[in-house]
Design an enzyme around this catalytic site. Sequence first.
Site, PDB file in Angstrom:
ATOM      1  CD  GLN A 153       5.206  -2.704  11.314  1.00 58.03           C
ATOM      2  OE1 GLN A 153       5.746  -3.798  11.289  1.00 58.03           O
ATOM      3  NE2 GLN A 153       4.166  -2.437  10.569  1.00 58.03           N
ATOM      4  CD  GLU A 166       0.933  -1.459   3.284  1.00 61.05           C
ATOM      5  OE1 GLU A 166       1.155  -1.943   2.170  1.00 61.05           O
ATOM      6  OE2 GLU A 166      -0.196  -1.327   3.768  1.00 61.05           O
TER       7      GLU A 166
END
Lengths: 331, 747, 186
Positions: free
Chosen positions: B648, B714
């Site tokens: 990620q 994020e």
Amino acid sequence: MKNFAYARAQDADTAVQLITQNQNAKFLSGGTNLVDLMRENIEQPDHLIDVTGLPLAQVEELPGGGVSIGALVRNSHLAANQIIRERYPVLSQAILMGASAQIRNMATTGGNLMQRTRCYYFYDTDARCNKREPGTGCDALEGFNRIHAILGASDDCIATHPSDMCVALAALDATVHVTGTGVERTIPIVEFHRLPEDTPQIDTNLQPDELITSVELPALPFARNSMYRKVRDRASYAFALVSVAAALEVEDGTIKNVRLALGGVAHKPWRATEAEKVLTGAKADEEIFKRAAAEELKAARGYKHNSFKIELAERTIVSVLKTLASEGGAR
Amino acid sequence: MSARIVKPGAIGQPFSRVDGRLKVTGKATFAAEYKVENVAHGALVFSQIARGKIKNIETSAARNAPGVILVLTHENAPEMKKTPVFGSDSEEMGAASSSILYLNTDEVYFNGQPVAVVVAETLEQAEHAATLVAVEYEEKQAKLILQAEKPDAVLPEHIPGEPSDLKQGDAEGALAEALYKVDNIYTTPPFNHNAIELHATLAEWSEDEKSLTVYDSTQYVIGVQEMLAKKFSLRKENVRVIGSFVGGGFGGKGNAWAHVSLTVAAAKVVKRPVKLVLSREGVHLSVGGRTPTEQRVALAANDVGKLTALIHTGFTQTTEHNNFAEQFTFPARHLYKSENIWLRQEMVHLDIVPNTFMRAPGESPGTFALESAIDELAHEMGIDPIELRARNEPDRDPVKDLPFSMRNIKEAYRVGAEMFGWSKRHAAPRTMRDGRFLIGCGVATAFYPAYQFPAAARVEIHADGTAIAQSAMHEMGMGSATAQAQNLADELGLSFEQVRFEYGDSNFPYAPVAGGSNSTISVGAAVKAACDDAKKKIHGLVGEDDASPLKGTRFDEVEFREGGIYRRDDATKGETFHAILRRFEEDKIEGEGEAAPGAESEKYSMGSYGALFCEVRVDEETGEVRVSRFLGVYDCGKIINPKTASSQWRGGITMGIGMALTEEALFDVRKGRIVNPSLAEYHLPVNLDVPNIEIHFLDIPDPLTPMGAHGVGEIGITGVAAAVANAVFNATGKRIRDLPITLDKLL
Amino acid sequence: MSETNSGGREFADRTVPVILQINGIKHELQLEPRVSLLDALREYVGLTGTKKGCNQGACGACTVLVDNERINSCFALAVQYQDREITTIEGVAHSDQLHALQAAFIECDGFQCGYCTPGQICSAIAMFEEFKQGAPSAVTEHLAETEIEFSEAEIKERMSGNLCRCGAYVGIVEAIREAFDKEAAR
Ligand SMILES: Cc1cc2nc3c(=O)[nH]c(=O)nc-3n(C[C@H](O)[C@H](O)[C@H](O)COP(=O)(O)OP(=O)(O)OC[C@H]3O[C@@H](n4cnc5c(N)ncnc54)[C@H](O)[C@@H]3O)c2cc1C
Ligand code: FES
Ligand code: FES
């Protein structure tokens, strides 16, 4: 995509026959440009003549040291060809820096020569584009023109030719062999593509019923010292902002032979004859490289977003010539 | 006496993805790939003007084209009711991307607005017939230029949960008097998520038209369900939305864009299942991306490098129909201590495709500006940029005046500096080179808030000792399914192999949108609650059963491990789920649970942080920039799965490299059209653009969150563009404040 | 539109019989010439492992192998690829035994959403072959030599025709390296 009728030709004569006998017909090779343009509704042929079955997929040595490249030799095979790698490295490099491995496996010599511009407004059928729809105007003139031409453009069209391979061919003085109804002819590469003038809808001097059969490279021993440099927005898989193909022979510090062509700067692969004139016979140093580059780009004209290409082209020319001059002896 | 072996839990282990095998064999089924009988194909027609009215829409050529079943326009489309827009405060807000009533209006609000749907027997027929629809417009003056509309900019009521104008002290005054200052404008272009999977919707109505099944590439199955139920006046439980495998979203699939309800409407009219996959051009035209930003950051410092003023203000663009503010001032609220602070965000309303959230909305462009400015100030003062940050490290949240639940930025920088060899960099620009390449290094801070939203889950423990849990959560590659399986295994004391997690179906208990990096903890807490419920039920059975060695125990006297329940004080006393369920002749025990952020979270400032280190090589002759090294050291709480979490972060950094160097949607203001709606011309980073990104994480749990974890989706993109820009400055001496850093800006 | 837009016997008209040899199985289809190999696989044969990411030749998600070479199937007309041996991701594993690259992709986390993955894997399989045959790439330093070092830059350049928006490039390169080393060791 509009539907069309499809036929597969087994030899060049049949292919030419089919294209003359049918309205709105086109040859299909790898399809990596034509299928794209058909899907975007930019090309709308009624008939496609698949030429991938033609026996034109060989790279052959010619007596006298030249090489003949069949129109259906795929880009990846051409780039990997040992003769090309050794004698014309600039061509291998140019091809390898274009598109992706997958596309190079499909794309052919003939198709690559005939690929059309990547101008945004050419692709957007809602925009004005003289190349797509003659007489409508050119949205690139006042629009996003960062990727557009700085040399040889007209007020009707500032598109560039996107090919890398063709830039190398231009530097190598290649000739294009074509066959039409009953006539075969040879077109020097620099005359194959054309400048837009007021008919930008016509990309090349090939007639609609003519088939490219091969490309011939003349014997050019000093092309062993040649290279291609492509400047682009990402490290791979992007079209050239500016590219330089060059071959250089230096003897006792003097430039004996030079071939120079630029990509990404014009409606056609740009053979830098002005620069070549300055270089030939001169002492091989950075100063003359700079002078030659400046001379070639004297005629350049920038638009809102692409003026940087002028300086970029100059710098890239100098950089490539410097590299070739320093490596020339070693090779 | 039997030695008690405490097995390490599943949490924290680098398991490979649970869905890996399906994905590498091509068997993972994405929305467009469900095999539905008798399916017809849809294609959209997009408007060619930015603002106006449809005067006439000529469909006969399309209707008469071979294979065409329907041409749906505003003249014949069924009514689709107005529903709340995503992000509004209403009950069951749904996923609508805007308030535009697509195909129930003749108004055109943006160039690329879908104005017709063509349905045909085959995909080829539908796509071709769509090109035959001819639309005549009555054009109106469109607002397309951010700069031009600035005088009419509005101050949003709030930017998600926070004031859009915030003043502490007198920042302008302090700036004017400061010894050291930087005051600059930073701009970022429009970006598009460009997930590789094209948006797809496949809709199938029941014969009585009372129920509806939709396969959709969505990050919010419940939101799509709510929206469709309202639009088509159906009972919510009669609308089922399935999105098990989603080929990347990054925010672009968090809202339901026009094609979703239009596909459902078309299916209703043709009384057949309809599948519609957007073209790549369609994605650029009809799915909003990240707004461009124009940001001012001004910093002032005293002689010892303490900030005396921090100003972060600016503009973003949005539409009347969605009003989404990109909260770029969020990082400035939490990262630095300053005597005086002024933060303000304004929006201009344009006639464009509604903008939306994209990976770290706000924080991503915001950190570019703020973290560039910090670097500029450090250079100005001759202080190392890591040191300057340390001097301004707050001990409490600067604007909320709350303690941090967890914050280890200094430690992240310390570890990172050592790993990267930061001490070897030359502070003076243009002093490192390798042949024709200038080399530069830069740092920046990554930041993203830790969010938890309400969520629910259910769990089943089976007689064979396996368990499954379900929640309407999403897995677009974040690794959520794997992480939740790890969570489930540990909660029930089972092994990772014995559990399975099911998701992506609105029939499962509620889960929020996959956004704000909330999934791991939101759903994690719900799974825990469901497991607690199931565990209590099991204990309830054995605690009063004469046949059980656990009779008479209290719940807090037992523990769940190795597929069973055991006394804490005597590990030999207990029994397996298998034994219990057999005795009670049950085949499963079910548990349900819900969770929402606790009151504690209101008393703390909760965020994730990272220290980023970047090295670039710049071709001095051509200006080409390549990132040659990148290191991210993250402080994101306890890491559930190091393998998927690292992916990620790497993915976020990769997208950040694209943002820094190559990506830009070219918006032609003359017509309001994006002119590079193609993956050939919108340059996502390719493999060769991305170096072997190194990742390190501190793994320090947050005492306040479920599992001690934070989301990691994020934060990866935040700070990256600044780290790259700062490295480019170090290499070249040129400060680029306008993204992307293309070579022409460096010549 | 007229049913006969034929320009003569040579031309196939409207739909035509198309025989595709996919993963060793013969599929007899009736397709319009405009149907791409990608859509033929996904919409007509039902093999959805091959993905559509752009339909513009610009992402590589649609990569399949034709006679062991990689191509973008979105730009291939299905009619053009009769009598060729087409391999898709569904034909890469040997029954239940994953291809070494598939296993390595799982182990090295060479994907996230998994949408680009079939294309990446097919692409990497063909890349091995190209490499073994000594084919150069744009980053090959000594063009004339056929012994090329399997460096990180070589892998990256050769895989740059496959975009991954999830940004799994590091894992992809690692997986390829691992599978390649395994194969080289055999
Ligand atoms: C995403 C993407 C990136 C790319 N990047 C690059 C790049 O960086 N550099 C670069 O150079 N190229 C690039 N290309 C373009 C690619 O090189 C061309 O599409 C390809 O060379 C065309 O060859 P083809 O055989 O597929 O031609 P086709 O698509 O089959 O045909 C193209 C045209 O040539 C005509 N034609 C084909 N063969 C003959 C023949 N024998 N005689 C007469 N006419 C003929 C056709 O009628 C058609 O008009 C890229 C393409 C894509 C899609
Ligand atoms: S779908 Fe073929 S390259 Fe993208
Ligand atoms: S794994 Fe999602 S695009 Fe590559």
